[in-house]
Every structure is written in structure tokens, then in C-alpha cells.
Motif scaffolding. Structure first.
Motif, PDB file in Angstrom:
ATOM      1  N   PHE A 151      62.284  -1.624   1.432  1.00  0.00           N
ATOM      2  CA  PHE A 151      62.381  -0.200   1.745  1.00  0.00           C
ATOM      3  C   PHE A 151      63.527   0.433   0.946  1.00  0.00           C
ATOM      4  N   PRO A 152      63.304   1.626   0.401  1.00  0.00           N
ATOM      5  CA  PRO A 152      64.378   2.299  -0.342  1.00  0.00           C
ATOM      6  C   PRO A 152      65.519   2.680   0.598  1.00  0.00           C
ATOM      7  N   PRO A 153      66.773   2.569   0.131  1.00  0.00           N
ATOM      8  CA  PRO A 153      67.910   2.911   0.990  1.00  0.00           C
ATOM      9  C   PRO A 153      67.957   4.411   1.290  1.00  0.00           C
ATOM     10  N   ASN A 154      68.416   4.753   2.476  1.00  0.00           N
ATOM     11  CA  ASN A 154      68.645   6.146   2.870  1.00  0.00           C
ATOM     12  C   ASN A 154      67.382   6.996   2.951  1.00  0.00           C
ATOM     13  N   LYS A 155      66.211   6.381   2.871  1.00  0.00           N
ATOM     14  CA  LYS A 155      64.964   7.133   2.958  1.00  0.00           C
ATOM     15  C   LYS A 155      64.093   6.587   4.086  1.00  0.00           C
ATOM     16  N   ALA A 156      63.188   7.402   4.556  1.00  0.00           N
ATOM     17  CA  ALA A 156      62.309   6.992   5.652  1.00  0.00           C
ATOM     18  C   ALA A 156      61.536   5.731   5.289  1.00  0.00           C
ATOM     19  N   ARG A 157      61.406   4.869   6.252  1.00  0.00           N
ATOM     20  CA  ARG A 157      60.622   3.637   6.081  1.00  0.00           C
ATOM     21  C   ARG A 157      59.181   3.966   6.482  1.00  0.00           C
ATOM     22  N   PHE A 167      54.570  -2.755  17.292  1.00  0.00           N
ATOM     23  CA  PHE A 167      55.771  -2.640  16.464  1.00  0.00           C
ATOM     24  C   PHE A 167      57.035  -2.776  17.310  1.00  0.00           C
ATOM     25  N   GLU A 168      58.019  -3.488  16.774  1.00  0.00           N
ATOM     26  CA  GLU A 168      59.378  -3.497  17.306  1.00  0.00           C
ATOM     27  C   GLU A 168      60.300  -3.058  16.172  1.00  0.00           C
ATOM     28  N   VAL A 169      60.726  -1.801  16.222  1.00  0.00           N
ATOM     29  CA  VAL A 169      61.470  -1.186  15.121  1.00  0.00           C
ATOM     30  C   VAL A 169      62.961  -1.135  15.455  1.00  0.00           C
ATOM     31  N   PRO A 170      63.821  -1.729  14.622  1.00  0.00           N
ATOM     32  CA  PRO A 170      65.264  -1.665  14.865  1.00  0.00           C
ATOM     33  C   PRO A 170      65.869  -0.372  14.335  1.00  0.00           C
ATOM     34  N   LYS A 171      67.001  -0.001  14.858  1.00  0.00           N
ATOM     35  CA  LYS A 171      67.707   1.191  14.403  1.00  0.00           C
ATOM     36  C   LYS A 171      68.423   0.896  13.093  1.00  0.00           C
ATOM     37  N   ILE A 172      68.242   1.779  12.099  1.00  0.00           N
ATOM     38  CA  ILE A 172      68.911   1.635  10.801  1.00  0.00           C
ATOM     39  C   ILE A 172      69.770   2.877  10.573  1.00  0.00           C
ATOM     40  N   THR A 184      76.716   9.856   8.693  1.00  0.00           N
ATOM     41  CA  THR A 184      75.612   8.890   8.667  1.00  0.00           C
ATOM     42  C   THR A 184      74.379   9.478   9.346  1.00  0.00           C
ATOM     43  N   ILE A 185      73.240   8.923   9.012  1.00  0.00           N
ATOM     44  CA  ILE A 185      71.974   9.368   9.593  1.00  0.00           C
ATOM     45  C   ILE A 185      71.194   8.158  10.095  1.00  0.00           C
ATOM     46  N   ASN A 186      70.308   8.415  11.061  1.00  0.00           N
ATOM     47  CA  ASN A 186      69.381   7.382  11.518  1.00  0.00           C
ATOM     48  C   ASN A 186      68.140   7.438  10.640  1.00  0.00           C
ATOM     49  N   VAL A 187      67.837   6.332   9.991  1.00  0.00           N
ATOM     50  CA  VAL A 187      66.689   6.295   9.079  1.00  0.00           C
ATOM     51  C   VAL A 187      65.407   6.151   9.895  1.00  0.00           C
ATOM     52  N   THR A 188      64.499   7.070   9.726  1.00  0.00           N
ATOM     53  CA  THR A 188      63.264   7.060  10.516  1.00  0.00           C
ATOM     54  C   THR A 188      62.276   6.012  10.011  1.00  0.00           C
ATOM     55  N   PHE A 189      61.383   5.620  10.903  1.00  0.00           N
ATOM     56  CA  PHE A 189      60.301   4.690  10.588  1.00  0.00           C
ATOM     57  C   PHE A 189      59.007   5.428  10.873  1.00  0.00           C
ATOM     58  N   LYS A 195      44.035   9.431  12.147  1.00  0.00           N
ATOM     59  CA  LYS A 195      44.201  10.753  12.761  1.00  0.00           C
ATOM     60  C   LYS A 195      45.630  11.083  13.193  1.00  0.00           C
ATOM     61  N   GLN A 196      46.632  10.280  12.805  1.00  0.00           N
ATOM     62  CA  GLN A 196      47.963  10.578  13.309  1.00  0.00           C
ATOM     63  C   GLN A 196      49.084  10.079  12.401  1.00  0.00           C
ATOM     64  N   ARG A 197      50.266  10.633  12.663  1.00  0.00           N
ATOM     65  CA  ARG A 197      51.507  10.223  12.003  1.00  0.00           C
ATOM     66  C   ARG A 197      52.548  10.025  13.105  1.00  0.00           C
ATOM     67  N   ILE A 198      53.058   8.797  13.226  1.00  0.00           N
ATOM     68  CA  ILE A 198      54.037   8.465  14.249  1.00  0.00           C
ATOM     69  C   ILE A 198      55.399   8.278  13.589  1.00  0.00           C
ATOM     70  N   GLU A 199      56.425   8.891  14.183  1.00  0.00           N
ATOM     71  CA  GLU A 199      57.778   8.787  13.648  1.00  0.00           C
ATOM     72  C   GLU A 199      58.731   8.341  14.759  1.00  0.00           C
ATOM     73  N   VAL A 200      59.512   7.280  14.485  1.00  0.00           N
ATOM     74  CA  VAL A 200      60.481   6.775  15.459  1.00  0.00           C
ATOM     75  C   VAL A 200      61.793   6.458  14.732  1.00  0.00           C
ATOM     76  N   GLU A 201      62.850   6.284  15.515  1.00  0.00           N
ATOM     77  CA  GLU A 201      64.119   5.797  14.959  1.00  0.00           C
ATOM     78  C   GLU A 201      64.324   4.336  15.347  1.00  0.00           C
ATOM     79  N   ALA A 202      64.152   4.035  16.612  1.00  0.00           N
ATOM     80  CA  ALA A 202      64.185   2.655  17.111  1.00  0.00           C
ATOM     81  C   ALA A 202      63.300   2.626  18.348  1.00  0.00           C
ATOM     82  N   ALA A 203      62.275   1.789  18.347  1.00  0.00           N
ATOM     83  CA  ALA A 203      61.319   1.830  19.449  1.00  0.00           C
ATOM     84  C   ALA A 203      60.431   0.592  19.457  1.00  0.00           C
TER      85      ALA A 203
END
Length: 334
Positions: A151-157, A167-172, A184-189, A195-203
């Protein structure tokens, strides 16, 4: 000296004693037999599916690298399988691979933006992958996950999903990309699926979105998820996108992720939905002799690793439906 008349009573007494002993033995034998019959386990009824039974699915998947090379993971040895975009792809055991980012190797390769991989499970297969950012993904049967090898640094995964995955997504946390801004920012996943776009930070969440299903469902077990930019799904909630648009309702998290935990678990679900899950896992064709039964509601709780007969018999025990197995075709009888 005894006379003949004196011997007769002894003779008669001896035979009377023998008859009595034989009668007692017969009674004892009957009692033991009855006791054995009542307490000995009776033979089990023959499983009418036994000769045509079908085994459950297993850990099987194909990994496609950026150059198009395909690796059949069920036949691959443990250890490093390939190097992609600064990451080592490692088979760590049956049913799982992991991406280990090489020190100082990722940044230069990611800039080329060529390291896209995909993991695909067949019908009757499942697999687990640990992505370069540490995200763990369990992929259900007949599904495909596409993602960058680093994954590119500082950009959405960002990843893309067809089918079902948990999915088990860690906080970055990363530095802001704004010049002169040291915050600093929380990098989204982001998961893009049917039919959808899901966006999380840690979940922790499950997405089920097979192309041939009537709806796409997302269930959140921990954290929160933003769906299609404007809608928020919280813990123990489920979003459903179907013919009626987007709906968010209370959910049963155990039911949503039962497949990942090795179970078929349905509560008051339509037979058609249940049979779709069965067909994907056992790699069978489902045929209905009566369309009305498709909408009948059933509850089911059985191991996914039993043969198909155990699952079908659990449904038959309701008395509402019967099944016939011929080859890999399951006929649903009213």
C-alpha cells in the motif's frame, strides 16, 4: 440292603431337580436377553444419502501476481512464494498467506504502481490472507479479492471484492500530506464491492455481495463503516443494498460471520438463500421442483465441515422439505 421300592423316590427326586434347574436357567436366559435387548444400542437407521454423499469444501485458492503468473495455493509449499512491489508473499500454512513488507523496498516499487495482486477462491474453497498493512481477510467460496502488493504511504488503502469476505482492519496513522503540516491522519481502508463503497479506519466487518444475490449485505462487528460516502453503519448493524435501495438495520453478528467460524447458521432465512450457500460450499447444482418452497423460512445450525447429508437431513427434519442427490445435483422436493 435297599429294595427297588425304596430306590424309586430318590430316582424321581433327581429328575425333578434337573427339570427345575433347566426351567430356572431358561428363565435367567430370557431375563438376560430382555435386558440386553433393552439396553444395547439399537442399529442406526441407514443414511439414505450415504452412497451419494458429498464432502465439504476446503482451503483452496489461486493467487495471481502483477505479471499475470498464477500460483495454485493448495499445491504450493510453505515459505516464500514470490516477491512483489517490495513485499514477500509467504505461505504460512494450510489455507493462509501473508505479505511481509521488505525494509526500504516498498517505497521505490510502489511508485511504479504495478504491484496489483488478486486472490480467488473457487466454488468449494476458502482462504485467508494477511495484507501488507496487517489487515486480515477471510475469503469465502467463489470470491475474489484484488489489492496492491504494497500500500502507498499516506494514502487510502483500497481493495476490490467480488463475493464474500470478513475483514479485520488495523488502525494506521501517518503524517499529513499537506506541506508544512506536521499533524497525523488516520489512513482509511476502502472496499469496493457489488453496488457499494465501504470506508473504515479500524474495524471488523463482513461483506456479502455475490453477483447472483438479490442484495449486498455489510455487517459491522467492531468500529464503524461509512457506506457510499454518506451512510454510517455502527456495531451490530447491517446495511442491505437491494431493489429497495439502502437499508440499515440491527444485525446478528454471529450469523453474519458463522461461515468464517466453520458453521452454517441461519435464523428464519429463506430456503433459496440457504441453498445458495450450500451450493457454493459443496460445489453442487440446486434444482427446485416447486418454486413456492424457495421462499419458505428455515433455521439451521450445522458444521460446514460435515458431509452434505448432515446439512440436508437437518433441513428435512422440519418436515417441510426433502432432497434427492444425483451426482452433484441436489433436487429440492416439496
Amino acid at each position: 440292603m435297599n429294595t427297588e421300592s425304596e430306590k424309586k423316590p430318590i430316582f424321581y427326586k433327581t429328575w425333578a431337580f434337573r427339570y427345575l434347574a433347566i426351567a430356572c436357567l431358561a428363565l435367567i436366559a430370557c431375563a438376560v436377553g430382555a435386558l440386553f435387548y433393552n439396553h444395547h444400542p439399537k442399529p442406526l437407521k441407514e443414511n439414505r444419502f450415504a452412497k451419494r454423499d458429498i464432502h465439504a469444501g476446503s482451503s483452496r485458492a489461486t493467487l495471481t501476481l502483477a505479471d499475470g503468473k498464477k500460483i495454485i495455493l493448495d499445491d504450493a509449499p510453505n515459505g516464500i512464494l514470490a516477491q512483489e512491489s517490495g513485499s514477500s508473499i509467504i505461505r504460512t500454512g494450510t489455507g493462509q498467506i501473508t505479505y511481509a513488507v521488505n525494509e526500504k523496498g516498498a517505497d521505490a516499487d510502489v511508485a511504479k504502481d504495478k504491484g496489483v495482486n488478486s486472490l480467488e477462491t473457487p466454488i468449494g474453497g476458502q482462504y485467508q490472507v494477511r495484507l501488507p498493512d496487517g489487515t486480515k481477510v477471510w475469503l469465502n467460496a467463489g470470491s475474489k479479492l484484488t489489492y496492491p502488493a504494497s500500500f502507498p504511504p499516506n494514502k487510502a488503502r483500497k481493495v476490490e471484492l467480488i463475493g464474500e469476505a470478513y475483514f479485520e482492519v488495523p488502525k494506521i496513522v501517518a503524517k499529513s500530506l499537506i506541506p508544512g503540516n506536521d499533524t497525523t491522519i488516520n489512513v482509511t481502508f476502502i472496499v469496493v464491492s457489488e453496488k457499494q463503497r465501504i470506508e473504515v479506519e479500524a474495524a471488523r466487518f463482513n461483506i456479502s455481495g455475490y453477483p447472483n444475490d438479490e442484495s449486498t449485505k455489510t455487517t459491522v462487528l467492531e468500529g464503524a463503516a461509512q457506506i457510499n460516502y454518506y451512510n454510517l453503519i455502527k456495531v451490530d448493524q447491517q446495511s442491505t443494498i437491494g431493489v429497495d435501495g439502502l437499508q440499515i438495520t440491527a444485525a446478528n453478528p454471529k450469523e453474519a460471520v458463522a461461515w468464517k467460524n466453520g458453521l452454517f447458521l441461519f435464523q428464519e432465512e429463506s430456503l433459496e438463500t440457504i441453498m445458495k450457500s450450500i451450493s457454493r460450499w459443496y460445489d453442487v447444482e440446486i434444482v427446485y421442483t416447486n418454486d413456492a418452497v424457495r421462499k419458505e423460512l428455515f433455521s439451521l445450525s450445522v458444521s460446514r465441515f460435515d458431509n452434505i447429508s448432515a446439512t440436508l437431513k437437518s433441513l428435512e427434519n422440519t418436515g417441510l422439505v426433502k432432497f434427492k442427490i444425483k451426482g452433484r445435483k441436489i433436487t429440492v422436493l416439496r
